[in-house]
Design a protein around this motif. Sequence first.
Motif, PDB file in Angstrom:
ATOM      1  N   VAL A   1       0.848  -1.186   0.000  1.00 51.89           N
ATOM      2  CA  VAL A   1       0.000   0.000   0.000  1.00 51.89           C
ATOM      3  C   VAL A   1       0.887   1.241   0.000  1.00 51.89           C
ATOM      4  CG1 VAL A   1      -0.132  -0.030   2.523  1.00 51.89           C
ATOM      5  CG2 VAL A   1      -1.895   1.158   1.217  1.00 51.89           C
ATOM      6  N   SER A   2       0.403   2.326  -0.613  1.00 52.17           N
ATOM      7  CA  SER A   2       1.163   3.578  -0.631  1.00 52.17           C
ATOM      8  C   SER A   2       1.288   4.122   0.789  1.00 52.17           C
ATOM      9  CB  SER A   2       0.473   4.606  -1.526  1.00 52.17           C
ATOM     10  OG  SER A   2       0.507   4.195  -2.878  1.00 52.17           O
ATOM     11  N   LYS A   3       2.493   4.527   1.139  1.00 50.39           N
ATOM     12  CA  LYS A   3       2.782   4.947   2.503  1.00 50.39           C
ATOM     13  C   LYS A   3       2.022   6.219   2.904  1.00 50.39           C
ATOM     14  CE  LYS A   3       6.649   6.692   5.289  1.00 50.39           C
ATOM     15  NZ  LYS A   3       8.121   6.890   5.327  1.00 50.39           N
ATOM     16  N   ASP A   4       2.063   7.258   2.083  1.00 56.27           N
ATOM     17  CA  ASP A   4       1.465   8.540   2.480  1.00 56.27           C
ATOM     18  C   ASP A   4      -0.041   8.458   2.685  1.00 56.27           C
ATOM     19  OD1 ASP A   4       3.930   9.730   2.563  1.00 56.27           O
ATOM     20  OD2 ASP A   4       3.803  10.648   0.576  1.00 56.27           O
ATOM     21  N   PRO A   5      -0.820   7.827   1.780  1.00 53.12           N
ATOM     22  CA  PRO A   5      -2.257   7.695   2.056  1.00 53.12           C
ATOM     23  C   PRO A   5      -2.551   6.898   3.322  1.00 53.12           C
ATOM     24  CG  PRO A   5      -1.813   7.316  -0.270  1.00 53.12           C
ATOM     25  CD  PRO A   5      -0.487   7.371   0.409  1.00 53.12           C
ATOM     26  N   LEU A   6      -1.750   5.876   3.593  1.00 51.00           N
ATOM     27  CA  LEU A   6      -1.951   5.101   4.817  1.00 51.00           C
ATOM     28  C   LEU A   6      -1.689   5.961   6.044  1.00 51.00           C
ATOM     29  CD1 LEU A   6      -2.511   2.523   6.369  1.00 51.00           C
ATOM     30  CD2 LEU A   6      -0.162   1.767   5.880  1.00 51.00           C
ATOM     31  N   LEU A   7      -0.624   6.752   6.012  1.00 55.24           N
ATOM     32  CA  LEU A   7      -0.337   7.638   7.144  1.00 55.24           C
ATOM     33  C   LEU A   7      -1.450   8.666   7.338  1.00 55.24           C
ATOM     34  CD1 LEU A   7       3.503   8.323   6.803  1.00 55.24           C
ATOM     35  CD2 LEU A   7       2.349   6.956   8.548  1.00 55.24           C
ATOM     36  N   ARG A   8      -1.960   9.228   6.238  1.00 52.83           N
ATOM     37  CA  ARG A   8      -3.047  10.211   6.362  1.00 52.83           C
ATOM     38  C   ARG A   8      -4.289   9.569   6.966  1.00 52.83           C
ATOM     39  NH1 ARG A   8      -1.105  12.112   1.335  1.00 52.83           N
ATOM     40  NH2 ARG A   8      -2.693  10.926   0.197  1.00 52.83           N
ATOM     41  N   ALA A   9      -4.587   8.343   6.567  1.00 48.47           N
ATOM     42  CA  ALA A   9      -5.746   7.657   7.129  1.00 48.47           C
ATOM     43  C   ALA A   9      -5.566   7.428   8.631  1.00 48.47           C
ATOM     44  CB  ALA A   9      -5.960   6.323   6.411  1.00 48.47           C
ATOM     45  N   LEU A  10      -4.358   7.082   9.050  1.00 49.21           N
ATOM     46  CA  LEU A  10      -4.096   6.896  10.471  1.00 49.21           C
ATOM     47  C   LEU A  10      -4.182   8.215  11.228  1.00 49.21           C
ATOM     48  CD1 LEU A  10      -1.092   4.381  10.306  1.00 49.21           C
ATOM     49  CD2 LEU A  10      -3.501   3.867  10.719  1.00 49.21           C
ATOM     50  N   GLU A  11      -3.687   9.293  10.616  1.00 47.50           N
ATOM     51  CA  GLU A  11      -3.737  10.602  11.264  1.00 47.50           C
ATOM     52  C   GLU A  11      -5.169  11.105  11.435  1.00 47.50           C
ATOM     53  OE1 GLU A  11      -1.308  12.813   8.623  1.00 47.50           O
ATOM     54  OE2 GLU A  11       0.569  11.923   9.328  1.00 47.50           O
ATOM     55  N   GLU A  12      -6.030  10.773  10.474  1.00 44.99           N
ATOM     56  CA  GLU A  12      -7.420  11.228  10.544  1.00 44.99           C
ATOM     57  C   GLU A  12      -8.261  10.365  11.470  1.00 44.99           C
ATOM     58  OE1 GLU A  12      -8.725  11.189   6.516  1.00 44.99           O
ATOM     59  OE2 GLU A  12      -7.328  12.766   5.878  1.00 44.99           O
ATOM     60  N   HIS A  13      -7.739   9.229  11.852  1.00 44.01           N
ATOM     61  CA  HIS A  13      -8.490   8.322  12.721  1.00 44.01           C
ATOM     62  C   HIS A  13      -8.565   8.910  14.128  1.00 44.01           C
ATOM     63  CE1 HIS A  13      -9.141   4.810  15.335  1.00 44.01           C
ATOM     64  NE2 HIS A  13      -9.847   4.361  14.330  1.00 44.01           N
ATOM     65  N   PRO A  14      -9.750   8.981  14.732  1.00 44.55           N
ATOM     66  CA  PRO A  14      -9.890   9.684  16.015  1.00 44.55           C
ATOM     67  C   PRO A  14      -9.512   8.860  17.239  1.00 44.55           C
ATOM     68  CG  PRO A  14     -12.043   8.909  15.271  1.00 44.55           C
ATOM     69  CD  PRO A  14     -11.056   8.556  14.179  1.00 44.55           C
ATOM     70  N   GLY A  15      -9.442   7.539  17.112  1.00 46.54           N
ATOM     71  CA  GLY A  15      -9.262   6.703  18.292  1.00 46.54           C
ATOM     72  C   GLY A  15      -7.831   6.325  18.581  1.00 46.54           C
ATOM     73  N   GLU A  16      -7.645   5.639  19.700  1.00 45.90           N
ATOM     74  CA  GLU A  16      -6.322   5.167  20.110  1.00 45.90           C
ATOM     75  C   GLU A  16      -6.016   3.795  19.533  1.00 45.90           C
ATOM     76  OE1 GLU A  16      -6.293   5.235  24.330  1.00 45.90           O
ATOM     77  OE2 GLU A  16      -6.515   7.413  24.485  1.00 45.90           O
ATOM     78  N   ARG A  17      -7.040   3.105  19.025  1.00 43.14           N
ATOM     79  CA  ARG A  17      -6.861   1.783  18.431  1.00 43.14           C
ATOM     80  C   ARG A  17      -7.373   1.808  16.999  1.00 43.14           C
ATOM     81  NH1 ARG A  17      -8.544   0.887  23.772  1.00 43.14           N
ATOM     82  NH2 ARG A  17      -6.985  -0.240  25.017  1.00 43.14           N
ATOM     83  N   ILE A  18      -6.757   0.993  16.179  1.00 47.51           N
ATOM     84  CA  ILE A  18      -7.057   0.993  14.748  1.00 47.51           C
ATOM     85  C   ILE A  18      -7.258  -0.443  14.284  1.00 47.51           C
ATOM     86  CG2 ILE A  18      -4.705   0.748  13.858  1.00 47.51           C
ATOM     87  CD1 ILE A  18      -7.092   3.429  12.635  1.00 47.51           C
ATOM     88  N   ALA A  19      -8.145  -0.622  13.319  1.00 45.20           N
ATOM     89  CA  ALA A  19      -8.357  -1.947  12.730  1.00 45.20           C
ATOM     90  C   ALA A  19      -8.059  -1.875  11.239  1.00 45.20           C
ATOM     91  CB  ALA A  19      -9.795  -2.413  12.961  1.00 45.20           C
ATOM     92  N   LEU A  20      -7.303  -2.830  10.743  1.00 44.39           N
ATOM     93  CA  LEU A  20      -7.037  -2.955   9.317  1.00 44.39           C
ATOM     94  C   LEU A  20      -7.805  -4.173   8.793  1.00 44.39           C
ATOM     95  CD1 LEU A  20      -3.166  -2.371   9.011  1.00 44.39           C
ATOM     96  CD2 LEU A  20      -5.015  -0.680   8.904  1.00 44.39           C
ATOM     97  N   HIS A  21      -8.623  -3.931   7.766  1.00 41.42           N
ATOM     98  CA  HIS A  21      -9.323  -5.022   7.096  1.00 41.42           C
ATOM     99  C   HIS A  21      -8.658  -5.191   5.731  1.00 41.42           C
ATOM    100  CE1 HIS A  21     -13.149  -5.144   9.697  1.00 41.42           C
ATOM    101  NE2 HIS A  21     -12.243  -4.431  10.326  1.00 41.42           N
ATOM    102  N   VAL A  22      -7.965  -6.300   5.562  1.00 40.32           N
ATOM    103  CA  VAL A  22      -7.165  -6.551   4.366  1.00 40.32           C
ATOM    104  C   VAL A  22      -7.872  -7.619   3.526  1.00 40.32           C
ATOM    105  CG1 VAL A  22      -4.893  -7.205   3.497  1.00 40.32           C
ATOM    106  CG2 VAL A  22      -5.089  -6.013   5.693  1.00 40.32           C
ATOM    107  N   GLY A  23      -8.127  -7.282   2.258  1.00 38.38           N
ATOM    108  CA  GLY A  23      -8.809  -8.227   1.383  1.00 38.38           C
ATOM    109  C   GLY A  23      -8.596  -7.898  -0.069  1.00 38.38           C
ATOM    110  N   ASP A  24      -9.386  -8.519  -0.923  1.00 41.01           N
ATOM    111  CA  ASP A  24      -9.219  -8.350  -2.374  1.00 41.01           C
ATOM    112  C   ASP A  24      -9.343  -6.900  -2.817  1.00 41.01           C
ATOM    113  OD1 ASP A  24      -8.815 -11.029  -2.632  1.00 41.01           O
ATOM    114  OD2 ASP A  24     -10.910 -11.494  -3.139  1.00 41.01           O
ATOM    115  N   HIS A  25     -10.162  -6.127  -2.112  1.00 40.94           N
ATOM    116  CA  HIS A  25     -10.420  -4.756  -2.534  1.00 40.94           C
ATOM    117  C   HIS A  25      -9.423  -3.756  -1.945  1.00 40.94           C
ATOM    118  CE1 HIS A  25     -14.097  -6.083  -4.424  1.00 40.94           C
ATOM    119  NE2 HIS A  25     -14.488  -6.649  -3.290  1.00 40.94           N
ATOM    120  N   GLY A  26      -8.441  -4.223  -1.210  1.00 42.33           N
ATOM    121  CA  GLY A  26      -7.432  -3.334  -0.662  1.00 42.33           C
ATOM    122  C   GLY A  26      -7.386  -3.381   0.860  1.00 42.33           C
TER     123      GLY A  26
END
Length: 364
Positions: A253-278
């Motif tokens: 996955v592209s690093k910068d979009p992933l970092l932006r998604a993490l930065e915009e996430h409001p919580g202290e915990r994050i979930a990654l759902h990895v599948g055919d669609h990304g």
Amino acid sequence: MPNSDLMPIGVFAQRSGLTSSALRFYADSGLLPPAAVDPVTGYRYYAADQLARATTLRQLREIAMPLAGVEAVLDTEVEEAARLLDEHVAKIVGDAAAALQKAAVIKSALGADVPSLLIATLKGPVLADAVEQVLTATAHEPGMTVLAGLHIEASHEAIALTATDRYRLSTRTLVPPEPPAQTWAGTVNGDDLRAAVAEVRRSARVHIEAVPHGVWLRMPEREDRHCRLLSEDFPDHRLMLASLGEATTRATVSKDPLLRALEEHPGERIALHVGDHGVNVRSADEHPGIPLPATVTGEDLQIRFEMTTLYPAVSTAIGPDVMLDLRGHDRPVTIRSADRGDLTTLAMPIKFDHSAGERQRGTS
């Protein structure tokens, strides 16, 4: 005579933690004058509302703040007082670091015949970047000083830098222009390395030399820096790496979009759902998240992380694309550049305990 609401100097000394002689000194200097003085006996008396000022005065002197600084802190607004405190502590830390370096130089001069071992010669900017990247995986924990250190291993081919805070492990391999002539391993004080990074970055070449209880960073045309060794054994990270097993899912996955998604996430915990669609970056409570395009092979997977574990692991990756090697929802994830493998980070996931209703660290 003062009224009964006032305390004689002995009682006030006990309640404030200051000695009677110290109270007399601070009264004479104008920092803490008594509320009343008996004109006949000269006895000094203090009011209860002076205790807070006396306690703060004592605490400021306990951190070696000079009298002028104490007066400034006591007689200014809260914001300015906090700034003055930070400034004072920063000076103490800087003076201590300078004293450590001068002491190392003096000890080196006193024992000029102490043998040293050249570990490697590296480009300064490259070494500085590697040290900063790997040190993000350190932690200061009571009773586990080794977690605040950076482990250095020199083989005949390369230099490996490794650090771990138990939930994350980062390692970077550097190949010197000339292979190391000797093998060596030791864990270096991370704070000493942080203090040296700026000078290392400005040096074209850095010679790393091992001496008893430390390493020297020798920099032509710059002041050499000494870093202490930690005596505690470093965790057996090689055994952990060897026991990881094969990845069952791989996502690029592209690093910068992933970092932006993490930065915009409001919580202290994050979930990654990895599948055919990304890769979909979601809250741990399963609410819709941010979809990211990714190249995925292997099984679909849902995995959760603490933000403080995942974000540094992604942000220090080298290059525009990040590769995630996943082995299950409760196994360490390998995070590295998609095209350069010299910096690798292992990140521990968290698991959701449905019976207890709370999230816990995953186990490996």
